[in-house]
Design a protein around this motif. Structure first.
Motif, PDB file in Angstrom:
ATOM      1  N   TYR A  10       0.790  -1.106  -0.062  1.00 44.76           N
ATOM      2  CA  TYR A  10      -0.051   0.068   0.100  1.00 44.76           C
ATOM      3  C   TYR A  10       0.869   1.202   0.145  1.00 44.76           C
ATOM      4  O   TYR A  10       0.587   2.431  -0.865  1.00 44.76           O
ATOM      5  CB  TYR A  10      -0.786  -0.202   1.358  1.00 44.76           C
ATOM      6  N   VAL A  11       1.864   1.362   0.795  1.00 44.14           N
ATOM      7  CA  VAL A  11       2.801   2.482   1.018  1.00 44.14           C
ATOM      8  C   VAL A  11       3.623   2.515  -0.057  1.00 44.14           C
ATOM      9  O   VAL A  11       3.477   3.813  -0.583  1.00 44.14           O
ATOM     10  CB  VAL A  11       3.514   2.488   2.344  1.00 44.14           C
ATOM     11  N   ALA A  12       4.157   1.605  -0.778  1.00 44.21           N
ATOM     12  CA  ALA A  12       4.869   1.916  -1.909  1.00 44.21           C
ATOM     13  C   ALA A  12       3.726   2.321  -2.974  1.00 44.21           C
ATOM     14  O   ALA A  12       4.239   3.253  -4.155  1.00 44.21           O
ATOM     15  CB  ALA A  12       5.356   0.365  -2.321  1.00 44.21           C
ATOM     16  N   LEU A  13       2.957   1.693  -3.445  1.00 38.56           N
ATOM     17  CA  LEU A  13       1.995   2.490  -4.342  1.00 38.56           C
ATOM     18  C   LEU A  13       1.394   3.938  -4.089  1.00 38.56           C
ATOM     19  O   LEU A  13       1.396   4.557  -4.893  1.00 38.56           O
ATOM     20  CB  LEU A  13       0.546   1.564  -4.602  1.00 38.56           C
ATOM     21  N   GLY A  14       1.376   4.249  -2.855  1.00 39.83           N
ATOM     22  CA  GLY A  14       1.265   5.596  -2.515  1.00 39.83           C
ATOM     23  C   GLY A  14       2.556   6.435  -2.887  1.00 39.83           C
ATOM     24  O   GLY A  14       2.331   7.499  -3.251  1.00 39.83           O
ATOM     25  N   LEU A  15       3.602   6.045  -2.586  1.00 42.00           N
ATOM     26  CA  LEU A  15       4.803   6.612  -2.638  1.00 42.00           C
ATOM     27  C   LEU A  15       5.072   6.938  -4.070  1.00 42.00           C
ATOM     28  O   LEU A  15       5.911   7.636  -4.521  1.00 42.00           O
ATOM     29  CB  LEU A  15       6.049   6.055  -2.056  1.00 42.00           C
ATOM     30  N   LEU A  16       4.452   5.828  -5.087  1.00 41.57           N
ATOM     31  CA  LEU A  16       4.627   6.061  -6.425  1.00 41.57           C
ATOM     32  C   LEU A  16       4.326   7.420  -6.753  1.00 41.57           C
ATOM     33  O   LEU A  16       4.798   8.056  -7.740  1.00 41.57           O
ATOM     34  CB  LEU A  16       3.974   5.163  -7.082  1.00 41.57           C
ATOM     35  N   GLY A  17       3.092   7.916  -6.369  1.00 40.76           N
ATOM     36  CA  GLY A  17       2.632   9.443  -6.804  1.00 40.76           C
ATOM     37  C   GLY A  17       3.641  10.337  -6.343  1.00 40.76           C
ATOM     38  O   GLY A  17       4.142  11.279  -7.246  1.00 40.76           O
ATOM     39  N   ILE A  18       4.485  10.243  -5.262  1.00 43.57           N
ATOM     40  CA  ILE A  18       5.334  11.260  -4.914  1.00 43.57           C
ATOM     41  C   ILE A  18       6.557  11.252  -5.715  1.00 43.57           C
ATOM     42  O   ILE A  18       7.192  12.294  -6.019  1.00 43.57           O
ATOM     43  CB  ILE A  18       5.774  11.281  -3.167  1.00 43.57           C
ATOM     44  N   MET A  19       7.022  10.045  -6.022  1.00 41.94           N
ATOM     45  CA  MET A  19       8.208   9.724  -6.709  1.00 41.94           C
ATOM     46  C   MET A  19       7.978  10.683  -8.163  1.00 41.94           C
ATOM     47  O   MET A  19       8.815  11.078  -8.700  1.00 41.94           O
ATOM     48  CB  MET A  19       8.513   8.463  -7.119  1.00 41.94           C
ATOM     49  N   VAL A  20       6.712  10.366  -8.697  1.00 41.59           N
ATOM     50  CA  VAL A  20       6.590  11.011 -10.223  1.00 41.59           C
ATOM     51  C   VAL A  20       6.234  12.395 -10.149  1.00 41.59           C
ATOM     52  O   VAL A  20       6.642  13.378 -11.030  1.00 41.59           O
ATOM     53  CB  VAL A  20       5.675   9.975 -10.806  1.00 41.59           C
ATOM     54  N   GLY A  21       5.918  12.815  -8.882  1.00 39.63           N
ATOM     55  CA  GLY A  21       5.761  14.360  -8.795  1.00 39.63           C
ATOM     56  C   GLY A  21       4.439  14.768  -8.391  1.00 39.63           C
ATOM     57  O   GLY A  21       4.092  15.987  -8.780  1.00 39.63           O
TER      58      GLY A  21
END
Lengths: 78, 143
Positions: free
Chosen positions: B81-92
């Motif tokens: 869950y957290v990795a899929l959430g952080l995916l948004g932050i990684m991309v901007g």
């Protein structure tokens, strides 16, 4: 539908009172499961099927099992 | 007489458990289209596993899902869950950004739609199922 709602709610109140007043803890847990099932039907009547599914699975299923496991570890009569 | 009752119970449970699990996984995978979702479906899958442990023995159920494996699956669900959430932050974007960062959203109303949401409910379902089962085991276990 108002008649059905009134019937369900009155049985719900009866179940709640019976679950509190029963001396036999196993019986109280089973009455509580019936309470949960009625509550699930009432959630469906109120228009929230999502909560109804969760109530039927958690309230009538898992909570009852956990309480019965606790009773089997301790005593049946208070 | 008692042996026969236990035999009937065991056979019926062995027959019924796959149907319960298929229904639970249906509620998880169709969570973004119909009522249900990760929490409700995970609870149904957990109920099937608790039914197995009730009918057979708790030690036999613990062989299928030991405490180490349970904590592994729990952590995997949360990290997913957290990795899929952080995916948004990684991309901007923000945490759990879905469509704005270019994840294909699919046709609304079909099974493959909603971008990240079905994947998120899958993680939640695994975590909730394993948590409820290990709650039961840690309550029943002899210590």
């Amino acid at each position: 539908m108002a008649v059905l709602d009134l019937l369900l709610l009155s049985i719900l109140v009866l179940c709640a009172l019976a679950a509190v007043r029963t001396r036999d803890l196993l019986g109280a847990v089973i009455i509580y499961a019936a309470y949960s099932l009625l509550m699930a039907i009432i959630w469906l009547q109120l228009g929230s099927p999502d909560v109804a599914i969760t109530e039927a699975a958690l309230g009538a299923g898992v909570t009852t099992i956990l309480m019965i496991a606790t009773i089997s570890k301790t005593g049946r009569y208070e | 007489m008692r042996m026969q009752e236990i035999l009937i119970l065991k056979i019926v449970v062995r027959f019924v458990i796959p149907f319960i699990q298929v229904y639970g996984f249906y509620v998880i995978t169709a969570g973004h289209l119909s009522p249900g979702g990760g929490f409700a479906g995970g609870t149904i899958v957990a109920a099937s596993m608790v039914l197995y442990a009730l009918t057979f023995d708790a030690s036999q159920g613990l062989e299928k899902l030991s405490h180490e494996r349970a904590s592994l699956f729990e952590s995997l669900g949360a990290i997913w869950y957290v990795a899929l959430g952080l995916l948004g932050i990684m991309v901007g974007g923000n945490f759990l950004t879905n469509g704005q960062i270019g994840i294909p959203l699919g046709t609304p109303g079909y099974l493959i739609s909603g971008g990240l949401i079905p994947l998120l409910s899958f993680g939640i379902g695994i975590k909730v199922a394993v948590t409820v089962v290990s709650l039961y085991y840690s309550l029943v276990e002899e210590d």
